[in-house]
Design a protein around this motif. Structure first.
Motif, PDB file in Angstrom:
ATOM      1  N   ASN A 324     -39.161  83.629  63.153  1.00 48.46           N
ATOM      2  CA  ASN A 324     -39.733  82.185  63.314  1.00 48.46           C
ATOM      3  C   ASN A 324     -38.752  81.235  64.137  1.00 48.46           C
ATOM      4  OD1 ASN A 324     -41.905  80.664  63.282  1.00 48.46           O
ATOM      5  ND2 ASN A 324     -41.536  79.737  61.434  1.00 48.46           N
ATOM      6  N   ASN A 325     -37.742  81.055  63.319  1.00 47.77           N
ATOM      7  CA  ASN A 325     -36.570  80.143  63.781  1.00 47.77           C
ATOM      8  C   ASN A 325     -35.976  80.466  65.081  1.00 47.77           C
ATOM      9  OD1 ASN A 325     -37.145  78.744  61.143  1.00 47.77           O
ATOM     10  ND2 ASN A 325     -35.480  79.889  59.924  1.00 47.77           N
ATOM     11  N   GLU A 326     -35.670  81.662  65.318  1.00 49.31           N
ATOM     12  CA  GLU A 326     -35.347  82.132  66.570  1.00 49.31           C
ATOM     13  C   GLU A 326     -36.245  81.722  67.460  1.00 49.31           C
ATOM     14  OE1 GLU A 326     -32.369  84.033  69.234  1.00 49.31           O
ATOM     15  OE2 GLU A 326     -32.447  83.110  67.106  1.00 49.31           O
ATOM     16  N   ILE A 327     -37.546  82.034  67.371  1.00 47.13           N
ATOM     17  CA  ILE A 327     -38.536  81.534  68.606  1.00 47.13           C
ATOM     18  C   ILE A 327     -38.479  79.953  68.775  1.00 47.13           C
ATOM     19  CG2 ILE A 327     -40.897  81.502  69.001  1.00 47.13           C
ATOM     20  CD1 ILE A 327     -41.436  84.201  67.695  1.00 47.13           C
ATOM     21  N   THR A 328     -38.584  79.374  67.498  1.00 46.78           N
ATOM     22  CA  THR A 328     -38.399  77.964  67.713  1.00 46.78           C
ATOM     23  C   THR A 328     -37.006  77.448  68.488  1.00 46.78           C
ATOM     24  OG1 THR A 328     -39.790  77.693  65.562  1.00 46.78           O
ATOM     25  CG2 THR A 328     -38.684  75.695  66.250  1.00 46.78           C
ATOM     26  N   ARG A 329     -36.112  77.950  67.926  1.00 43.44           N
ATOM     27  CA  ARG A 329     -34.817  77.375  68.706  1.00 43.44           C
ATOM     28  C   ARG A 329     -35.006  77.723  70.091  1.00 43.44           C
ATOM     29  NH1 ARG A 329     -30.442  79.637  70.807  1.00 43.44           N
ATOM     30  NH2 ARG A 329     -31.514  81.785  70.415  1.00 43.44           N
ATOM     31  N   ILE A 330     -35.257  79.090  70.697  1.00 41.62           N
ATOM     32  CA  ILE A 330     -35.285  79.443  71.985  1.00 41.62           C
ATOM     33  C   ILE A 330     -36.425  78.627  72.844  1.00 41.62           C
ATOM     34  CG2 ILE A 330     -36.170  81.164  73.720  1.00 41.62           C
ATOM     35  CD1 ILE A 330     -35.113  83.305  71.884  1.00 41.62           C
ATOM     36  N   HIS A 462     -21.714  81.094  83.544  1.00 46.86           N
ATOM     37  CA  HIS A 462     -22.417  79.863  83.079  1.00 46.86           C
ATOM     38  C   HIS A 462     -24.073  79.953  83.304  1.00 46.86           C
ATOM     39  CE1 HIS A 462     -22.730  78.941  87.450  1.00 46.86           C
ATOM     40  NE2 HIS A 462     -23.920  78.138  87.201  1.00 46.86           N
ATOM     41  N   ASN A 463     -24.495  81.094  84.163  1.00 45.49           N
ATOM     42  CA  ASN A 463     -26.050  81.283  83.993  1.00 45.49           C
ATOM     43  C   ASN A 463     -26.379  82.869  83.829  1.00 45.49           C
ATOM     44  OD1 ASN A 463     -25.195  82.759  86.265  1.00 45.49           O
ATOM     45  ND2 ASN A 463     -26.031  81.410  87.793  1.00 45.49           N
ATOM     46  N   ILE A 464     -25.326  83.537  83.145  1.00 46.86           N
ATOM     47  CA  ILE A 464     -25.721  84.938  82.882  1.00 46.86           C
ATOM     48  C   ILE A 464     -26.708  84.977  81.791  1.00 46.86           C
ATOM     49  CG2 ILE A 464     -23.748  84.930  81.048  1.00 46.86           C
ATOM     50  CD1 ILE A 464     -24.748  87.639  83.721  1.00 46.86           C
ATOM     51  N   GLN A 465     -26.952  84.062  80.723  1.00 40.73           N
ATOM     52  CA  GLN A 465     -27.673  84.047  79.605  1.00 40.73           C
ATOM     53  C   GLN A 465     -29.185  83.676  79.989  1.00 40.73           C
ATOM     54  OE1 GLN A 465     -26.559  81.665  76.371  1.00 40.73           O
ATOM     55  NE2 GLN A 465     -27.460  82.918  74.669  1.00 40.73           N
ATOM     56  N   GLY A 466     -29.439  82.853  81.073  1.00 38.87           N
ATOM     57  CA  GLY A 466     -30.944  82.627  81.143  1.00 38.87           C
ATOM     58  C   GLY A 466     -31.527  81.693  80.159  1.00 38.87           C
ATOM     59  N   ASP A 467     -32.745  81.743  80.217  1.00 38.25           N
ATOM     60  CA  ASP A 467     -33.592  80.989  78.977  1.00 38.25           C
ATOM     61  C   ASP A 467     -33.870  81.704  77.815  1.00 38.25           C
ATOM     62  OD1 ASP A 467     -35.440  82.602  79.903  1.00 38.25           O
ATOM     63  OD2 ASP A 467     -36.838  81.108  80.654  1.00 38.25           O
ATOM     64  N   GLN A 468     -33.330  83.134  77.696  1.00 32.72           N
ATOM     65  CA  GLN A 468     -33.687  83.997  76.389  1.00 32.72           C
ATOM     66  C   GLN A 468     -35.086  84.148  76.235  1.00 32.72           C
ATOM     67  OE1 GLN A 468     -31.477  82.088  73.453  1.00 32.72           O
ATOM     68  NE2 GLN A 468     -29.337  82.909  74.124  1.00 32.72           N
ATOM     69  N   HIS A 469     -36.003  83.844  76.956  1.00 35.31           N
ATOM     70  CA  HIS A 469     -37.556  83.971  76.685  1.00 35.31           C
ATOM     71  C   HIS A 469     -37.883  85.450  76.555  1.00 35.31           C
ATOM     72  CE1 HIS A 469     -41.811  83.669  77.142  1.00 35.31           C
ATOM     73  NE2 HIS A 469     -41.631  82.514  76.655  1.00 35.31           N
ATOM     74  N   GLU A 470     -37.023  86.355  77.055  1.00 37.28           N
ATOM     75  CA  GLU A 470     -37.398  87.799  77.126  1.00 37.28           C
ATOM     76  C   GLU A 470     -37.413  88.128  75.441  1.00 37.28           C
ATOM     77  OE1 GLU A 470     -32.960  87.199  77.922  1.00 37.28           O
ATOM     78  OE2 GLU A 470     -34.916  86.602  78.978  1.00 37.28           O
TER      79      GLU A 470
END
Length: 532
Positions: A324-330, A462-470
């Motif tokens: 839950n916290n991980e989803i909210t953080r992302i 600097h852009n390898i991580q992306g938005d982590q939405h996956e």
């Protein structure tokens, strides 16, 4: 020397330093009218946005062609003025980038991004024709629209975020329902097991009691209790005395035996009765012990099941709230990045272009201001002035990105309403803006991060991580469909005799399913929170 001086003075007199000297007046007026039209673009975009939100309450922010038709009819004047599109079919075809028959969140924002891009093109053209006041007003409105677009995408993103959190809660509820179903079935099986074990024990005890009664009713069991030896001796002496006709002694023996036989008969009867009752009571006591032991084992089994259930319940509660916290953080990270991107990326790109233009002007000024001593340098200066005028004229086109022209010479010859292959010229101009413009901000609301990058793009550190939405997509990938949304296999619809049979999952109504779940939940909660 005099001829050379005359040539220089003639060339200087022929040079016209005005950038607008060769630009037709009607093009200047058209650019000014476009600038005045786009001054009100933020308000018109707000009307289009409100109309979109009025019509998406059923489709969950997805706009199909029917809804787009309603929006186009309600905002026809605004769309025609801002995008120059005359029908909803062209509008839908332009902005349905993935050709899936709906305008998703990114494609809806693309509508306003294209309008902002066209505003910037008009503002660039106003700057070229030296309409500085109108240029400043238009840039002010452009920044307002830019902030509105950032707010629009944030609204859509928050809607998606709320939906994702809701789905995550539904997944947790599904896991809880599975937990309740599992342990409800476990307790039902335990109850059945208890009934079976008690029935088996009862049958075995009844059988054992019947065997005892059969054994005790036999004569052999009665003969195990014998009279005293004295009675046998007296009876023998009585017979011997009676044979010798010793009547008086026989009568004495008979008198004594009469009392002794009655007493011995009573004694034997009591002993036999006691032995029977003793064996019977011992068996009942043994059976009572067996029942108590069985109940203890069954109770122990139930306690073990309850302990295991409580452990699984604690683990499940942690699993439900684990991400839950991980989803909210992302979601918060993506929202903050998108807001910063929407508010500052366009301005940063414009400042970059402005800096490049400033550097080019400074470099050109330095090159001109250097002392020239040769006539060839003056010829180069004259040629550069001629090229500058031509570029000024050609740089005012209607198609291109910021810093490129807004009107072209072709636009002077081609009327605005001309068509090609059934499509208006503005259709292809907007398509070119969407495909080629680098100033359209991508917010990746619904679209995967980096989906529009070329295949040979190399991600840097600097852009390898992306938005982590996956990650969120992985968390939500376990969501199951409702029983009413799943079609059962055809083999489950018929029995062995090919007769149609009823399936509980299909025949149950939503109210019945909810009632059944509530009963299971109440039963398990009573076991979970019971204080023994």
């Amino acid at each position: 020397m005099e001829s050379k001086s005359m040539t220089i003075s003639t060339k200087i007199q022929q040079s016209n330093y005005s950038a607008l000297s060769n630009l037709p007046r009607h093009i200047i007026n058209q650019i000014k009218s476009e600038g005045e039209l786009y001054i009100t673009a933020p308000n018109k975009c707000s009307k289009i946005w409100i109309e979109m939100r009025k019509n998406d309450f059923v489709t969950d922010a997805q706009l199909n062609f029917t809804i787009v038709q309603r929006i186009f009819e309600a905002c026809r004047s605004e769309i025609v003025q801002l995008l120059k599109l005359q029908n909803e079919k062209d509008f839908f075809e332009l902005f349905d980038q993935d050709n899936d028959g709906i305008l998703n969140e990114d494609e809806q924002i693309l509508v306003f991004s294209v309008i902002k891009e066209k505003m910037h093109q008009v503002a660039t053209a106003l700057l070229k024709i030296q309409e500085y006041i109108l240029f400043k007003q238009l840039m002010k409105e452009l920044r307002i629209l830019e902030a509105n677009i950032a707010d629009y995408q944030n609204q859509l993103r928050q809607r998606i975020s709320n939906k994702e959190r809701k789905v995550y809660k539904e997944i947790g509820q599904e896991k809880l329902d599975d937990f309740y179903d599992k342990y409800y079935q476990e307790f039902q099986q335990l109850t059945k097991y208890k009934v079976d074990r008690r029935a088996q024990l009862k049958i075995s005890q009844e059988k054992e009691l019947g065997i005892l009664e059969d054994r005790l009713s036999k004569d052999t069991e009665l003969m195990k209790v014998k009279p005293k030896k004295k009675l046998k001796d007296l009876q023998t002496q009585e017979k011997l005395v009676s044979l010798e006709e010793r009547v008086e002694e026989a009568l004495d023996f008979r008198k004594e035996l009469k009392d002794l036989e009655k007493h011995e008969q009573d004694r034997v009867y009591k002993v036999q009765k006691y032995r029977i009752e003793k064996q019977h009571s011992d068996l009942l006591f043994k059976q009572q012990k067996e029942r108590e032991q069985l109940e203890g084992k069954l109770q122990e089994t139930e306690y073990k099941l309850i302990i295991q259930m409580k452990k699984d319940y604690d683990v499940l509660l942690k699993q439900i709230n684990l991400h839950n916290n991980e989803i909210t953080r992302i979601q918060s990270l993506a929202s903050n990045q998108a807001m910063k991107k929407g508010l500052y990326e366009g301005e940063a790109k414009r400042q970059k272009v402005q800096s490049q233009l400033q550097n080019a002007i400074i470099a050109q000024t330095k090159a001109i201001s250097q002392p020239e001593s040769k006539i060839n340098d003056l010829d180069q200066f004259h040629e550069s002035e001629t090229i500058r005028k031509l570029e000024t004229r050609k740089s005012i086109q209607f198609v291109g990105s910021p810093g490129k022209p807004v009107y072209s010479e072709e636009s002077e010859k081609t009327p605005m309403g001309s068509t090609f292959n059934g499509k208006s010229k503005n259709f292809y101009q907007i398509r070119k803006i969407i495909k080629e413009s680098k100033n359209i901000t991508q917010f990746y609301i619904k679209k995967n991060y980096g989906a529009d990058l070329p295949v040979n793009f190399i991600r840097s550190a600097h852009n390898i991580q992306g938005d982590q939405h996956e990650k969120i997509e992985r968390f939500l990938s376990v969501k199951r469909k409702s029983q009413h949304e799943l079609l059962p296999p055809i083999t489950q619809l018929y029995d062995d005799d090919m007769q149609e049979k009823q399936i509980k999952a299909i025949t149950q109504t939503d109210q019945e399913i909810k009632r059944e779940k509530a009963l299971k939940r109440a039963f398990i909660n009573e076991k979970l929170f019971r204080n023994d």
